[in-house]
Design a protein around this motif. Structure first.
Motif, mmCIF file in Angstrom:
data_model
loop_
_atom_site.group_PDB
_atom_site.id
_atom_site.type_symbol
_atom_site.label_atom_id
_atom_site.label_comp_id
_atom_site.label_asym_id
_atom_site.label_seq_id
_atom_site.Cartn_x
_atom_site.Cartn_y
_atom_site.Cartn_z
ATOM 1 N N ASN A 1 0.822 -1.213 0.000
ATOM 2 C CA ASN A 1 0.000 0.000 0.000
ATOM 3 C C ASN A 1 0.859 1.268 0.000
ATOM 4 O OD1 ASN A 1 -2.345 -1.514 -0.051
ATOM 5 N ND2 ASN A 1 -2.528 -1.555 2.164
ATOM 6 N N GLY A 2 1.965 1.226 -0.738
ATOM 7 C CA GLY A 2 2.824 2.383 -0.894
ATOM 8 C C GLY A 2 3.865 2.590 0.187
ATOM 9 N N GLU A 3 3.836 1.765 1.236
ATOM 10 C CA GLU A 3 4.783 1.879 2.350
ATOM 11 C C GLU A 3 5.838 0.782 2.260
ATOM 12 O OE1 GLU A 3 4.629 4.277 4.760
ATOM 13 O OE2 GLU A 3 2.890 5.166 3.760
ATOM 14 N N SER A 4 7.094 1.103 2.576
ATOM 15 C CA SER A 4 8.151 0.087 2.598
ATOM 16 C C SER A 4 7.763 -1.041 3.538
ATOM 17 C CB SER A 4 9.475 0.695 3.058
ATOM 18 O OG SER A 4 9.964 1.567 2.071
ATOM 19 N N ALA A 5 8.119 -2.270 3.170
ATOM 20 C CA ALA A 5 7.743 -3.434 3.967
ATOM 21 C C ALA A 5 8.886 -4.444 3.982
ATOM 22 C CB ALA A 5 6.482 -4.071 3.391
ATOM 23 N N SER A 6 8.929 -5.261 5.038
ATOM 24 C CA SER A 6 9.922 -6.329 5.152
ATOM 25 C C SER A 6 9.231 -7.674 4.943
ATOM 26 C CB SER A 6 10.582 -6.292 6.533
ATOM 27 O OG SER A 6 9.639 -6.640 7.531
ATOM 28 N N ASP A 7 10.028 -8.733 4.789
ATOM 29 C CA ASP A 7 9.473 -10.076 4.568
ATOM 30 C C ASP A 7 8.483 -10.497 5.646
ATOM 31 O OD1 ASP A 7 10.711 -10.567 2.163
ATOM 32 O OD2 ASP A 7 12.310 -11.785 3.006
ATOM 33 N N SER A 8 8.675 -10.015 6.877
ATOM 34 C CA SER A 8 7.798 -10.424 7.982
ATOM 35 C C SER A 8 6.569 -9.528 8.144
ATOM 36 C CB SER A 8 8.582 -10.460 9.295
ATOM 37 O OG SER A 8 9.080 -9.172 9.595
#
Length: 86
Positions: free
Chosen positions: A60-67
């Motif tokens: 949703n446009g926000e940086s994210a990590s695998d978890s």
């Protein structure tokens, strides 16, 4: 005992589902339904046939990590990382 989640492609109706899309530049957008809604980004990418390696991955446009957890109606976007000098 916890219930194991089941990932399925669009069109398979199950109880307690969330929906999310995975979009990669130059590829078609894929839509998925996930039982229980307890899905990590790494699971979502695996279902779509991708990994985060070499990409800036956003939920949703926000940086994210695998978890990171995938919320209902999310859009996961894979943006190629640029190397210096490109």
């Amino acid at each position: 005992r916890g219930r194991r989640e089941t990932l399925t492609r669009k069109g398979v109706i199950q109880r307690s589902q969330i929906t999310f899309k995975v979009a990669k530049l130059g590829q078609r957008t894929q839509e998925f339904f996930v039982e229980n809604g307890d899905t990590k980004l790494s699971d979502a990418l695996g279902l779509a046939g991708y990994t985060a390696e070499g990409y800036d991955v956003r939920v949703n446009g926000e940086s994210a990590s695998d978890s990171s957890r995938i919320p209902n109606n999310a859009t996961v976007t894979l943006i190629p990382k640029l190397k210096a000098g490109q």
